[in-house]
Write a protein that holds these residues in place. Structure first.
Motif, PDB file in Angstrom:
ATOM      1  N   ILE A   1       0.826  -1.208   0.000  1.00 10.02           N
ATOM      2  CA  ILE A   1       0.000   0.000   0.000  1.00 10.02           C
ATOM      3  C   ILE A   1       0.853   1.248   0.000  1.00 10.02           C
ATOM      4  O   ILE A   1       0.608   2.209  -0.722  1.00 10.02           O
ATOM      5  CB  ILE A   1      -0.957  -0.014   1.210  1.00 10.02           C
ATOM      6  CG1 ILE A   1      -2.016  -1.078   1.003  1.00 10.02           C
ATOM      7  CG2 ILE A   1      -1.616   1.337   1.396  1.00 10.02           C
ATOM      8  CD1 ILE A   1      -2.917  -1.254   2.166  1.00 10.02           C
ATOM      9  N   SER A   2       1.894   1.213   0.852  1.00  9.78           N
ATOM     10  CA  SER A   2       2.699   2.424   0.962  1.00  9.78           C
ATOM     11  C   SER A   2       3.806   2.468  -0.086  1.00  9.78           C
ATOM     12  O   SER A   2       4.580   3.410  -0.111  1.00  9.78           O
ATOM     13  CB  SER A   2       3.299   2.515   2.362  1.00  9.78           C
ATOM     14  OG  SER A   2       4.057   1.368   2.605  1.00  9.78           O
ATOM     15  N   GLY A   3       3.891   1.439  -0.894  1.00  6.32           N
ATOM     16  CA  GLY A   3       4.892   1.441  -1.951  1.00  6.32           C
ATOM     17  C   GLY A   3       6.291   1.144  -1.479  1.00  6.32           C
ATOM     18  O   GLY A   3       7.265   1.493  -2.142  1.00  6.32           O
ATOM     19  N   LYS A   4       6.425   0.535  -0.317  1.00  9.09           N
ATOM     20  CA  LYS A   4       7.764   0.217   0.208  1.00  9.09           C
ATOM     21  C   LYS A   4       7.885  -1.292   0.378  1.00  9.09           C
ATOM     22  O   LYS A   4       8.125  -1.795   1.460  1.00  9.09           O
ATOM     23  CB  LYS A   4       7.961   0.909   1.566  1.00  9.09           C
ATOM     24  CG  LYS A   4       7.815   2.396   1.537  1.00  9.09           C
ATOM     25  CD  LYS A   4       9.190   3.046   1.454  1.00  9.09           C
ATOM     26  CE  LYS A   4       9.083   4.552   1.384  1.00  9.09           C
ATOM     27  NZ  LYS A   4       8.641   5.155   2.626  1.00  9.09           N
ATOM     28  N   ILE A   5       7.690  -1.996  -0.711  1.00 10.76           N
ATOM     29  CA  ILE A   5       7.629  -3.449  -0.592  1.00 10.76           C
ATOM     30  C   ILE A   5       8.937  -4.037  -0.109  1.00 10.76           C
ATOM     31  O   ILE A   5       8.963  -4.984   0.700  1.00 10.76           O
ATOM     32  CB  ILE A   5       7.185  -4.065  -1.930  1.00 10.76           C
ATOM     33  CG1 ILE A   5       6.910  -5.562  -1.784  1.00 10.76           C
ATOM     34  CG2 ILE A   5       8.199  -3.846  -3.020  1.00 10.76           C
ATOM     35  CD1 ILE A   5       5.644  -5.865  -1.113  1.00 10.76           C
TER      36      ILE A   5
END
Lengths: 468, 101, 490, 166
Positions: free
Chosen positions: B52-56
């Motif tokens: 979701i936050s783009g910090k996979i």
């Protein structure tokens, strides 16, 4: 500086006593007495300074409105001198009385420490500091009541501790209420300030619990299981005066309070006086009689201080002095009797005046002073207290107290008659040893002398009245 | 009702199942398994948060670290359970009545 | 290499070095001399905390960031950070570890080498918790701390030990799951878990925004608070605590009550309060948990039949005070909480050390079998009285001052009723401790205990050391307040 | 892709519930392993490739091994004692509870009608290894401590007891 020595010597020196005791029994005794006398001398020096118009004070200012300090004023001087004198006599008495018991280290430590705490309390300049020393005295009380370590003593000690600590905590809540309203604990800064009503109420709970006033009086007669010098020092002469002292310090000299307090407190005192006098007339344990009598007399003191009139206040202060001497004497006499007969039941006694005449005389003198018979000091005190109350416009309460005074005479006469007069039922009893008899006689003579030389403490009392 | 909500709900149900296992079963090892079941859901949450936050990548490192912790927890839990088994000859949690106030 | 950096790295490397070196020696030697290794680790921690703090103060910095083996100037690199609060807690960790070693010297027998290893890893875990600047790293070190505790309780392998350990493990892992879920929820909102990125989250969310992430942040806060509350052992999450404390060997109980539940629980809540204190329900919920736990904990303590259980419930009650202080969210509140943490460490460790002394000398801790031991064990009796006074908040002890500070903080924060209740609840503390005094020390000696002797050696040293701290702090508090004032904190 | 995600999540839940409900501990452990395997598929599809690998090898592999070790260590002639809690386990309610909670959550999600975030696009910029060694050094330090801890745990807890506390 004098004040620091005065408080510090007994307070810190007390912890040297066990070490001294390890070395020699004598050193411990005399060390204890020496510390008390040092405190007495210092208090006297500070008093002289005060009478010359120069009040000694030490002060440490802390953040958050906390502060610490010692200050000598008329009230403090009065209390300090009374406490030191009586306790010096009681320490001498305990030389004779306490010889045979274990835990003597603890005994002398606690007694001396207690005197230090008392001095710290009366001279303190902040509410928080008062609370600290207040708890010190509760702690000493706990250890000393449980001195004999049997189950009953320990239970009673716990009871006394819990009641006084509960009272002290209630009082501390009251203090924090004051802090919340004013932002400081300092007594000088608080001079003349208005305080919230509920704080007053909570502080009163503390005062009543410490001074064993109805309805929180129950622990005091139960505390009679302690050794006699302890009962005498803590539960007659000095500790119970802490409560009334706090009343004088806070509600008379510092805060401006709601006038309704000057009615409520005398009424509580009146109930306390009558209830305990009634109990005293019923009791058969000699120490219980004297203890109930203490509760009753404390009500007189509280009445004097709370009446709101100057005469009453002066009477209350004088009463503290007179009662300390006389009641300490009574308890010590009881101690001699108990020591000899190994019982506290007065129905098993009689005619002791023949076998222990000196004790009987001392007892009679002290009793007369407590009863308020002229020319003993108790008379002047009682007279001033009651006339102060009349002055304040509450003749009914004054009348109740006169009834209380009559009851005092009745139960003390009954006690004296049962124990010392009549046929001799304990022929094997003997006079106590020199130190014990000497100290009770000293107290008896002091009771009389203070009556004859009533002008002596008047300088201080006038000063205190001026501060009102 | 998109993917995120569905995964969140499934994860929460897993946690409920794990907590149920801790509360309602009487087998010591089973309770440890319950912890692990709930941990699975937490792993899912972490990766979901990363997506979701783009910090996979960040959440992957979290997951790897959590796994190490998970293994050690399994070791300690099993070890204690085995220890208890040696004392009681059973793995019933209702045997544990030594400590009472 | 400055003194500060040596001390700072010492917190990270010290324990691991001790573990490595210790395991180089052969088993018998290690078993025999465990005291020196573990003691060195603990003393080093204390020295590093004091030295580091002094150096930090002299440099005039308020915080110092460092990395263990990496350069913190790299973009996005993790870093450890030291500040005054953390130094104090590190000092407490070192102190408690030292006391535990002193006690273990007499109580721990056959698994001394495991004890040493675990103690050092535990210290490392707690240091890590205190030093990290990232919520996830906090969780990792929390897990280390917790796992070491489970093993330390279980390693003595009696039925009670294993049982206490298992109960602790289950509840503790539950709290771990809570915290981790909360971390995931928070990350959905922020994408980062550094304290710096999380702080001020309160302004970025609102309950009525209709966004899932905001709702999840609130859920996360509830989960974080309950997770750390389980670790702290406050009511209603306290059920594991008395079991764990009672069952563990006393040397381990000291660690648990003195350091672990403060670092793993209270410090976590402190972080939550620092980061999310501006979100509305955080402070009040802490206060609610605190006040309930003060009262219930004390009431439960009154009825317990075993010495260590009484003391354990007393811990529940005292943790309530700390939470109450934290809940204010003011500087004074934080100072009060730290002060109470410090004094609690001292007096609670004293009580547990006394338990060790009683256990060693009489062989039992059941209250019904003890009585009147003050003649036989004067030092233990005296130290326990001082600890009792400190717990009940009676002057002149450290506990009195910290309690007063808590009350003042509450009053300043505008909750006088809480302050009043907290104060009067002090009578309950007196009640259970006076019962303890009466049944154990005060009173007449039971004939079967007449031959009991005072404990000797390291346990005695520990008792005396802790009492000196309690009393010394109590007497020095005015000075400490002045110092804090001069430092501009109060 | 979404189908696989839903499938993986559903299977994970199913196997997890199976692990909780199954009486036989061995089968419960296997259920846990299967749940773990489903999760690793899910993780892979969600883009966490390395994590998926770890999940498969560590959680579904190593943890199962640990549990099986535990089961075999506690396998004793007294197995019949274990039967008594088999009947008393009250797990049959669990599916009902889960369905209830699930429905509640679904209704909640539908009625609240929250703005839900979408999954962000996968970026290939940062590599896991870079993040782990470049940003999460403190975690690595923690992992070292955890592994030390695990080593001691194995040494202490699984050891046959020779001596006991008095």
């Amino acid at each position: 500086m004098v004040l620091l020595i005065c408080v510090g010597t007994p307070l810190l020196g007390a912890f040297l006593l066990p070490a001294l005791g390890h070395w020699s029994e004598k050193a411990r005794r005399w060390g204890s007495l020496l510390m008390v006398l040092t405190a007495l001398v210092c208090a006297a020096i500070a008093t002289v300074d005060l009478l010359h118009g120069q009040a000694d004070a030490v002060r440490l200012q802390l953040p958050l409105g906390l502060s610490m300090g010692l200050r000598m004023d008329a009230l403090a001087a009065f209390m300090a001198l009374t406490a030191c004198t009586v306790s010096a006599v009681i320490v001498v008495y305990s030389f004779g009385y306490m010889k045979t018991y274990t835990h003597l280290n603890e005994y002398y430590l606690m007694i001396t420490f207690f005197i230090g705490a008392m001095l710290g309390l009366v001279m303190s300049t902040s509410l928080l500091q008062m609370y600290i020393f207040w708890e010190f005295s509760s702690f000493c009380c706990w250890r000393l009541i449980g001195f004999y370590r049997d189950d009953l003593s320990v239970k009673r000690a716990d009871k006394a501790f819990m009641v006084t600590v509960l009272g002290a905590l209630a009082m501390l809540v009251g203090f924090t209420g004051i802090y919340g309203a004013t932002g400081t604990f300092d007594l000088d800064a608080l001079q003349g300030s208005q305080i919230p009503g509920w704080s007053t109420g909570l502080i009163l709970v503390g005062i009543l619990s410490k001074s064993a006033t109805f309805p929180l009086h129950n622990w005091l007669p139960d505390a009679g299981v302690a050794p006699s010098p302890v009962t005498s020092l803590l539960h007659a002469a000095v500790l119970v005066k802490i409560g009334v002292f706090a009343y004088a310090r806070l509600f008379v000299l510092t805060f401006s309070i709601d006038p309704v307090i000057t009615v409520i407190v005398p009424v509580i005192a009146a109930v306390s006086a009558l209830v305990s006098a009634g109990c005293a007339m019923m009791a058969t344990d000699i120490k219980r009689v004297v203890a109930y009598s203490t509760i009753s007399q404390l009500a007189f003191i509280l009445l004097g201080l709370s009446s709101g009139s100057r005469i009453g206040f002066a009477g209350g202060l004088l009463y503290i002095l007179a009662h300390s001497m006389a009641k300490a004497g009574l308890f010590l006499c009881c101690g001699i009797v108990e020591h000899n007969l190994h019982t506290k039941d007065m129905t098993k006694m009689g005619g002791l005046a023949r076998t222990m005449p000196k004790t009987a005389v001392a007892f009679a003198f002290c009793a007369l002073s407590v009863m308020g018979i002229p020319p003993f000091s108790g008379y002047f005190a009682k007279y001033l207290v009651i006339s102060g109350e009349v002055d304040a416009g509450h003749p009914v309460i004054a009348a109740v107290f006169i009834l209380g005074a009559v009851m005092t005479i009745m139960y003390l006469v009954r006690l004296f008659a049962k124990v010392f007069l009549g046929p001799c039922r304990n022929p094997e009893s003997r006079e106590g040893n020199g130190q014990m008899v000497g100290s009770v006689l000293t107290l008896a003579v002091l009771s009389l002398l203070l009556g004859l030389l009533i002008f002596l403490p008047s300088g201080l009392i006038t000063l205190a009245m001026e501060a009102m | 009702m998109n993917l995120v909500i569905v995964l969140l709900i499934i994860g929460l149900l897993m946690i409920v199942a794990g907590c149920w296992c801790l509360m309602r079963t009487f087998h010591l090892l089973k309770m440890t398994i319950g912890i692990e079941v709930a941990m699975k859901a937490v792993t899912l949450f972490l990766v979901l948060a990363g997506r979701i936050s783009g910090k996979i990548a960040l959440s992957e490192t979290f997951v790897i670290t959590v796994m190490v912790a998970e293994v050690i927890v399994a070791v300690v839990g099993t070890g204690t359970a085995v220890g208890l088994f040696r004392k009681y000859g059973s793995m019933d949690v209702r045997n544990l009545k030594q400590l009472k106030g | 290499m400055t003194i500060l950096s040596i001390c700072a790295h010492g917190f990270i490397y010290g324990p691991i070095l001790v573990v490595l070196i210790y395991n180089l020696f052969n088993h018998e030697f290690a078993r025999k001399h465990f005291f020196w290794f573990a003691g060195t680790g603990a003393v080093w921690q204390i020295l590093a905390a004091i030295g580091g703090f002094t150096a930090l103060n002299q440099n005039g910095q308020t915080s110092y960031a460092f990395g263990a083996f990496w350069d913190i100037r790299l973009a996005g690199a993790a870093f450890f950070e030291l500040n005054a609060t953390r130094f104090l807690l590190l000092l407490i960790v070192g102190l408690v570890a030292l006391i535990s070693v002193l006690v273990a010297h007499q109580t721990v027998d056959f698994n001394r080498s495991s004890y040493t290893n675990l103690l050092m890893i535990l210290v490392l875990g707690m240091n890590g918790m205190l030093l990290v600047t990232d919520l996830f790293s906090l969780y990792v070190f929390l897990e280390v701390t917790g796992l070491c505790c489970f093993i330390m309780i279980a390693m003595f392998r009696s039925r009670a030990d294993l049982e206490g350990s298992f109960k602790y493990l289950i509840l503790s892992e539950l709290s771990g799951i809570f915290i981790l879920t909360a971390i995931a929820f928070l990350m959905m909102k922020t994408g980062s878990l550094r304290y710096a990125d999380l702080a001020g989250l309160g302004q970025r969310i609102s309950a009525g925004s209709g966004q899932l992430e905001d709702l999840l942040v609130y859920a996360a806060l509830i989960l974080l608070i309950s997770g750390f509350a389980i670790k702290t052992g406050v009511v209603p999450f306290h059920s594991w605590l008395p079991d764990a404390y009672q069952s563990a060997d006393t040397a381990v109980s000291i660690l648990l009550s003195g350091a672990v539940n403060k670092v793993a629980g209270v410090y976590g809540l402190m972080i939550v309060m620092q980061l999310f204190g501006d979100v509305a329900p955080v402070g009040p919920s802490l206060a609610a948990v605190g006040i309930i736990s003060i009262i219930i904990g004390a009431l439960l303590a009154v009825r317990q039949p075993q010495y260590k259980r009484v003391v354990a419930y007393s811990s529940v009650s005292q943790m309530g005070y700390i939470l109450l202080a934290l809940s204010t969210g003011t500087t004074l509140g934080l100072v009060a909480a730290l002060a109470h943490i410090l004094s609690h460490t001292a007096f609670k460790s004293t009580l547990f050390t006394n338990a060790a002394a009683l256990q060693e000398q009489t062989g039992t801790l059941e209250l019904k079998d003890l009585g009147g031991l003050e003649n036989q064990m004067p030092v233990t009796a005296f130290t326990s009285i001082i600890a009792f006074l400190s717990t009940a908040g009676i002057p002149p002890t450290a506990g009195f001052w910290s309690k007063i500070l808590i009350i003042l903080a509450l009053w300043q924060a505008g909750s006088p009723v809480l302050a009043g209740v907290a104060l009067v609840a002090g009578i309950l503390s007196s009640a259970y401790l006076i019962r303890l005094q009466r049944t154990v020390f005060f009173g007449q000696t039971r004939p079967e205990l007449a031959k009991v002797r005072e404990v000797r050696g390291s346990v005695l040293t520990a008792e005396v050391l802790l009492t000196v701290i309690t009393l010394g702090l109590g007497l020095l508090y005015p000075y400490i307040l002045l110092l804090l004032h001069a430092g501009g904190i109060l | 892709m979404n189908v696989i995600v839903y499938l993986g999540a559903g299977l994970m839940l199913l196997f997890g519930v199976y692990a909780v409900m199954e009486h036989s501990i061995l089968r419960a452990a296997i259920g846990l392993a299967l749940s773990s395997a489903s999760l690793s598929v899910l993780l892979y599809v969600l883009g966490a490739h390395l994590a998926a690998l770890f999940e498969l090898s560590v959680c579904s592999g190593l943890v199962t091994v640990i549990f099986i070790a535990g089961i075999s260590l506690s396998h004793s002639p007294k197995m019949e004692i274990q039967k008594e809690y088999r009947d008393k386990e009250r797990n049959r309610l669990l599916p009902l509870v889960l369905i209830g909670v699930g429905l509640l959550l679904v209704i909640l999600a539908l009625t609240l009608n929250l703005q839900t975030p979408e999954l962000a696009q996968l970026t290939q910029d940062d590599d896991v290894r870079d993040v782990l060694w470049g940003n999460r050094q403190a975690d690595i330090w923690g992992q070292i401590a955890l592994i030390l801890c695990g080593g001691v745990a194995v040494a202490v807890l699984f050891r046959e007891e020779r001596r006991e506390k008095k």
